[in-house]
Design a protein around this motif. Structure first.
Motif, PDB file in Angstrom:
ATOM      1  N   ASP A 149     -23.674   4.578   3.648  1.00 45.51           N
ATOM      2  CA  ASP A 149     -22.998   2.798   4.979  1.00 45.51           C
ATOM      3  C   ASP A 149     -23.700   2.244   3.829  1.00 45.51           C
ATOM      4  N   GLY A 150     -22.515   1.526   3.201  1.00 45.86           N
ATOM      5  CA  GLY A 150     -22.724   0.373   2.352  1.00 45.86           C
ATOM      6  C   GLY A 150     -23.306  -1.250   2.953  1.00 45.86           C
ATOM      7  N   ASP A 151     -23.845  -1.449   2.965  1.00 46.04           N
ATOM      8  CA  ASP A 151     -24.288  -2.694   3.588  1.00 46.04           C
ATOM      9  C   ASP A 151     -24.499  -3.435   2.014  1.00 46.04           C
ATOM     10  N   ARG A 152     -25.152  -2.875   1.591  1.00 44.68           N
ATOM     11  CA  ARG A 152     -25.590  -4.162   0.024  1.00 44.68           C
ATOM     12  C   ARG A 152     -25.670  -2.452  -1.232  1.00 44.68           C
ATOM     13  N   ALA A 153     -25.262  -3.561  -2.136  1.00 46.85           N
ATOM     14  CA  ALA A 153     -24.655  -2.785  -3.154  1.00 46.85           C
ATOM     15  C   ALA A 153     -25.716  -1.704  -3.898  1.00 46.85           C
ATOM     16  N   PRO A 154     -26.232  -0.482  -4.145  1.00 51.17           N
ATOM     17  CA  PRO A 154     -26.716   0.430  -4.074  1.00 51.17           C
ATOM     18  C   PRO A 154     -27.685   0.094  -5.890  1.00 51.17           C
ATOM     19  N   GLU A 155     -28.531   0.600  -6.373  1.00 51.97           N
ATOM     20  CA  GLU A 155     -29.532   0.719  -7.055  1.00 51.97           C
ATOM     21  C   GLU A 155     -28.050   1.696  -7.738  1.00 51.97           C
ATOM     22  N   ASN A 156     -28.746   2.650  -6.956  1.00 54.72           N
ATOM     23  CA  ASN A 156     -28.317   4.016  -7.810  1.00 54.72           C
ATOM     24  C   ASN A 156     -27.208   4.248  -7.789  1.00 54.72           C
ATOM     25  N   ARG A 157     -26.533   4.357  -8.813  1.00 55.49           N
ATOM     26  CA  ARG A 157     -25.047   4.157  -8.905  1.00 55.49           C
ATOM     27  C   ARG A 157     -24.317   5.774  -8.699  1.00 55.49           C
ATOM     28  N   GLU A 158     -25.414   6.619  -9.076  1.00 47.62           N
ATOM     29  CA  GLU A 158     -25.093   7.780  -8.430  1.00 47.62           C
ATOM     30  C   GLU A 158     -24.681   8.304  -7.249  1.00 47.62           C
ATOM     31  N   LEU A 159     -24.809   7.649  -6.000  1.00 46.56           N
ATOM     32  CA  LEU A 159     -24.885   7.795  -4.684  1.00 46.56           C
ATOM     33  C   LEU A 159     -22.822   7.817  -4.531  1.00 46.56           C
TER      34      LEU A 159
END
Length: 297
Positions: A160-170
Motif C-alpha cells: 500500500d503505497g500511500d507515500r513514497a517509501p524510503e527503502n526502494r527495495e520494497l
C-alpha cells in the motif's frame, strides 16, 4: 478460508465531523464524533475480516491503554492479533481526524519515535494458510521480511503505497504495488496519473496500479495502461477508504481474481465504505459488495 496477513500501523482515531476545515486558530465545533480504530494495516485487516477472510495483523504498539483498546477493537472484529507486539514505556499511535461536509478528511497522527524497527521477532515463514501479505510503508523493515516470506511461499505481496517509501527495495520485494496518486506524484514528479504510471520505476516482474480517487484506478500491464473507473457514490466519509481498498485487493488476489477483477472488487468495497461515517466502521460485508456489483453489472 482465504487468509491475509496485514502488516504495519494500527492507531486509535478520534474522528470529528465538521462543516469545513478550520483556517483560524480559535475554538471550533464538531457536529459529530466517533472514537474508532484506525491505521492502514489495521483497517485493511478489518476489511478482510468483514469480507469473510481470516485476517492476521502484525503491528507494533505501546504497552498502554490506547494499545489495549486498539487490540480489543480488532479482536472484536475477528482479527488475529497474535503477531502484534506491545513495547513497555512507549505510546501507541493515535490520530485526530477531521471530516468535512464533502467527506474529505484531514489527519493529524502521532507515532512514538521510540518504536523499534527491528523485525527479527516476526516469523521467518508465512503463518500456515496465508495466501497474501498486505503491508503499508510505516514499517518497511517488517514489510521486507514478510514480502520475502510471501515470495518464498508463492504467496502475494501487496504494498500500500500511500507515500513514497524510503527503502526502494520494497518496489521489487512486493508482487503488487498499489500507490495512491499523491505518492505516485512524489515518485515521478507527474501530476497526471497516466503520465505517472508510465514513468513509475516499478520492475517489470511487479504489477503496478495507481489509485486516483474519483478518477479511478490505473493498471499497468506491460506497455498497456488499463483504467478502471471509480463507482460514483455520494461520499460521507473517505477516511479509511484507501486502506479498505488495499485490504480488499489482497483478499481478492488470494481468492483467485486477476488484477482487473480485484481492482473492480476493491473499488466497490471502498465505494460502499465512503457512504458511511466513522472510518473503517463503514467497511462492508461480502454480501453487500456482491450485491453492489450485481446492481452495477
Amino acid at each position: 478460508m482465504i487468509s491475509v496477513l496485514c502488516l504495519g500501523i494500527a492507531t486509535q482515531d478520534h474522528v470529528y465531523g465538521v462543516p469545513g476545515f478550520p483556517t483560524t486558530g480559535e475554538k471550533h465545533r464538531a457536529h459529530s464524533v466517533e472514537i474508532v480504530g484506525g491505521g492502514i494495516a489495521a483497517n485493511a485487516s478489518v476489511a478482510v475480516a468483514r469480507l469473510g477472510g481470516r485476517a492476521l495483523l502484525a503491528s507494533r504498539l505501546g504497552e498502554d491503554s490506547t494499545g489495549r483498546n486498539i487490540i480489543e477493537a480488532l479482536e472484536a472484529e475477528g482479527v488475529d492479533c497474535s503477531l502484534c507486539r506491545r513495547f513497555p514505556g512507549l505510546k501507541s499511535s493515535s490520530s485526530a481526524v477531521l471530516v468535512d461536509g464533502a467527506g474529505e478528511r484531514m489527519v493529524i497522527n502521532y507515532a512514538d519515535p521510540g518504536i523499534p524497527d527491528d523485525p527479527s521477532w516476526l516469523p521467518a515463514d508465512l503463518p500456515r494458510g496465508v495466501q497474501s501479505v498486505m503491508a503499508d510503508t510505516r514499517w518497511q523493515a517488517g514489510a521486507l521480511r514478510m514480502f520475502g516470506a510471501a515470495r518464498a511461499a508463492g504467496a502475494f505481496g501487496v504494498l500500500d503505497g500511500d507515500r513514497a517509501p524510503e527503502n526502494r527495495e520494497l518496489l521489487s520485494a512486493a508482487t503488487h504495488l498499489v500507490f495512491a496518486m499523491q505518492a505516485a506524484r512524489e515518485m515521478t514528479g507527474h501530476d497526471d496519473a497516466l503520465q505517472a504510471i508510465r514513468a513509475f520505476p516499478a520492475p517489470d516482474h511487479v504489477s503496478l496500479a495507481i489509485t486516483d480517487g474519483v478518477r479511478g484506478t490505473y493498471l499497468r500491464q506491460g506497455r498497456e495502461i488499463i483504467v478502471t473507473p471509480a463507482f460514483p457514490v455520494t461520499a460521507v466519509d473517505t477516511l479509511g477508504a484507501g486502506d479498505v481498498f488495499h485490504g480488499a485487493f489482497a483478499y481478492a488476489l488470494a481468492a483467485g481474481m486477476d488484477e482487473l477483477q480485484a481492482i473492480r472488487f476493491s473499488s466497490a468495497t471502498a465505494a460502499i465504505k465512503c457512504t458511511r461515517f466513522g472510518g473503517r466502521a463503514g467497511a462492508p460485508r461480502l454480501a453487500e459488495v456482491e450485491a453492489f456489483l450485481r446492481e452495477r453489472a
